[in-house]
Scaffold this active site. Structure first.
Site, mmCIF file in Angstrom:
data_model
loop_
_atom_site.group_PDB
_atom_site.id
_atom_site.type_symbol
_atom_site.label_atom_id
_atom_site.label_comp_id
_atom_site.label_asym_id
_atom_site.label_seq_id
_atom_site.Cartn_x
_atom_site.Cartn_y
_atom_site.Cartn_z
ATOM 1 N N PRO A 69 0.790 -1.225 0.000
ATOM 2 C CA PRO A 69 0.000 0.000 0.000
ATOM 3 C C PRO A 69 0.831 1.288 0.000
ATOM 4 C CG PRO A 69 -0.055 -1.044 2.144
ATOM 5 C CD PRO A 69 0.582 -2.025 1.220
ATOM 6 N N ASN A 70 0.315 2.241 -0.720
ATOM 7 C CA ASN A 70 0.856 3.609 -0.800
ATOM 8 C C ASN A 70 2.134 3.718 -1.636
ATOM 9 O OD1 ASN A 70 -1.203 4.728 0.959
ATOM 10 N ND2 ASN A 70 -0.182 3.600 2.583
ATOM 11 N N HIS B 112 12.816 -2.647 1.743
ATOM 12 C CA HIS B 112 12.283 -1.342 2.149
ATOM 13 C C HIS B 112 13.210 -0.256 1.635
ATOM 14 C CE1 HIS B 112 9.432 -3.299 4.746
ATOM 15 N NE2 HIS B 112 10.416 -4.070 5.162
#
Ligand code: DQA
Length: 150
Positions: A14-15, A104
């Protein structure tokens, strides 16, 4: 005889569709398409075939992991905020037999306390975090090495 290229699926949570606009001081100014282009170039250099999917829905990511079984050799996943609580994605990845690399852009360990736990890490071969724009490229390199050493 030519052998089929190893297939790698990159999943983005998400995002991450807002990369480039979203908190550039944390995530940089490159878009998700920029990151996927860089990852694809690295994959091609390393003889891998790469596909990618972004979803804001955990169910879609779970379904994508199920569909990857028997089709893809490895998964690279940036689960976004799902990292910190989506046990459904943990369980789906536990049922995938190839290498899984968690990625990440930022380093969640240096950020808010709620970002310090990853429920994905226990089912990942390893995690690459904090290298900004290089994180996806490093993940592709990690997958290539893991597949080569199988
Ligand atoms: C992120 C880190 C997560 O904590 C956050 O929720 C994201 C992006 C990263 O790439 O740094 O959405 O996965």
């Amino acid at each position: 005889m030519a052998t089929a290229a190893n297939r790698v699926l990159v999943l983005n949570g998400p995002n991450l569709n807002l990369l480039g606009e979203r908190e550039p001081q944390v995530y940089g100014t490159a878009t998700l398409a920029n990151h996927m282009d860089a990852a694809t170039s690295t994959a091609v250099e390393l003889g891998l075939q790469l596909d990618s999917l972004q979803s804001n829905s955990s169910a879609e990511i779970v379904n994508a992991v199920h569909s990857a079984r028997g089709v893809y050799d490895a998964i690279i996943i940036n689960p976004g905020a799902f990292t910190h609580y989506a046990w459904s994605i943990h369980d789906a990845l536990a049922a995938f037999s190839g290498p899984v690399v968690e990625v990440h852009l930022s380093n969640p360990s240096t950020r808010e306390v709620w970002r310090h736990e990853s429920v994905i890490a226990p089912v990942a071969s390893g995690t690459i975090a904090g290298f900004g724009g290089n994180s996806y490229v490093l993940a592709v390199q990690a997958v290539a090495r893991l597949l080569a050493s199988k």
